[in-house]
Design a protein around this motif. Structure first.
Motif, mmCIF file in Angstrom:
data_model
loop_
_atom_site.group_PDB
_atom_site.id
_atom_site.type_symbol
_atom_site.label_atom_id
_atom_site.label_comp_id
_atom_site.label_asym_id
_atom_site.label_seq_id
_atom_site.Cartn_x
_atom_site.Cartn_y
_atom_site.Cartn_z
ATOM 1 N N ASP A 254 0.266 -2.672 9.116
ATOM 2 C CA ASP A 254 -0.106 -3.679 8.144
ATOM 3 C C ASP A 254 -0.904 -4.789 8.818
ATOM 4 O O ASP A 254 -1.902 -5.255 8.298
ATOM 5 C CB ASP A 254 1.161 -4.230 7.488
ATOM 6 N N GLN B 289 -5.507 -6.221 8.944
ATOM 7 C CA GLN B 289 -6.052 -7.571 8.768
ATOM 8 C C GLN B 289 -7.318 -7.785 9.601
ATOM 9 O O GLN B 289 -8.211 -8.512 9.197
ATOM 10 C CB GLN B 289 -5.002 -8.621 9.136
ATOM 11 N N LYS C 36 -10.938 -7.251 8.081
ATOM 12 C CA LYS C 36 -11.574 -8.202 7.166
ATOM 13 C C LYS C 36 -12.888 -8.697 7.774
ATOM 14 O O LYS C 36 -12.940 -9.131 8.916
ATOM 15 C CB LYS C 36 -10.634 -9.367 6.900
ATOM 16 N N GLU D 25 -11.311 -8.348 1.563
ATOM 17 C CA GLU D 25 -9.925 -8.778 1.464
ATOM 18 C C GLU D 25 -8.994 -7.645 1.902
ATOM 19 O O GLU D 25 -9.287 -6.477 1.664
ATOM 20 C CB GLU D 25 -9.588 -9.178 0.018
ATOM 21 N N VAL D 26 -7.880 -8.010 2.535
ATOM 22 C CA VAL D 26 -6.826 -7.050 2.887
ATOM 23 C C VAL D 26 -5.509 -7.649 2.417
ATOM 24 O O VAL D 26 -5.134 -8.746 2.833
ATOM 25 C CB VAL D 26 -6.773 -6.783 4.412
ATOM 26 N N GLU D 27 -4.838 -6.949 1.503
ATOM 27 C CA GLU D 27 -3.534 -7.390 0.993
ATOM 28 C C GLU D 27 -2.522 -6.287 1.271
ATOM 29 O O GLU D 27 -2.540 -5.247 0.615
ATOM 30 C CB GLU D 27 -3.601 -7.671 -0.499
ATOM 31 N N GLY D 28 -1.658 -6.516 2.239
ATOM 32 C CA GLY D 28 -0.694 -5.485 2.622
ATOM 33 C C GLY D 28 -1.418 -4.305 3.209
ATOM 34 O O GLY D 28 -2.111 -4.420 4.213
ATOM 35 N N GLN E 93 -3.625 -2.537 1.296
ATOM 36 C CA GLN E 93 -4.772 -2.306 0.436
ATOM 37 C C GLN E 93 -5.997 -3.020 1.004
ATOM 38 O O GLN E 93 -5.948 -4.210 1.331
ATOM 39 C CB GLN E 93 -4.497 -2.818 -0.982
#
Length: 172
Positions: free
Chosen positions: A112, A116, A119, A161-164, A166
């Motif tokens: 995870d 990040q 990005k 964007e990176v969310e978790g 995704q």
């Protein structure tokens, strides 16, 4: 006097309460070692309660009823303790009934964090993104989602964007 009641409880027991109490114990033992929806355990408890009620109907006293409740509660607690111990260290712990691993990989949390750093990086779509698809960044493939439009295969994209786990991309 109390011990006389306990002794007469078992020596003067009729057939119906004896069968119900024995069957109830057997079903509770089966429930502790056979995975399922609780049918054996519920049936066992119903048989135990039925056996205590039947003993009362066949001439049991209040002292005998409390003695039966205490005796079977102690037996069930001991059986539960044995089942828990066995699940941790005994025979059950070596069976496929007890899950020893998690469904997630050991480095799941690290994966995870590693996403990040994607990005702001650029890459190419390997598949059509409608809006989900696969992208390639630095010779690695990732599942990603387009934020505003469908993207054709081979489109130059940027990670916005990176969310978790995704990754969200848009056309450069």
């Amino acid at each position: 006097m109390f011990w006389d009641e306990v002794v007469s409880l078992f020596t003067e027991m009729n057939v119906v309460p004896a069968i119900l109490l024995t069957l109830g114990l057997i079903l509770c033992i089966i429930e502790m070692f056979v995975p399922g929806f609780g049918a054996f355990g519920i049936s066992g408890i119903v048989c135990l309660v039925g056996g205590i009620v039947a003993k009362m109907l066949y001439g049991g006293t209040v002292t005998q009823m409390f003695a039966l409740i205490v005796i079977f509660a102690i037996i069930l607690l001991i059986m539960f303790g044995i089942a828990v111990w066995s699940a941790k260290r005994g025979l059950i712990s070596r069976s496929p009934m007890v899950l020893k691993e998690t469904a997630l990989p050991e480095n799941y949390a690290e994966a995870d964090k590693s996403l990040q750093k994607l990005k702001g990086k650029e890459g190419l779509t390997v598949t059509i993104c409608r809006p989900f698809g696969t992208i390639q960044i630095d010779d690695k493939f990732y599942d990603a989602s387009s934020v505003d439009e469908y993207l054709e295969k081979g489109t130059l994209v940027k990670v916005v964007e990176v969310e978790g786990d995704q990754i969200f991309i848009q056309k450069v």
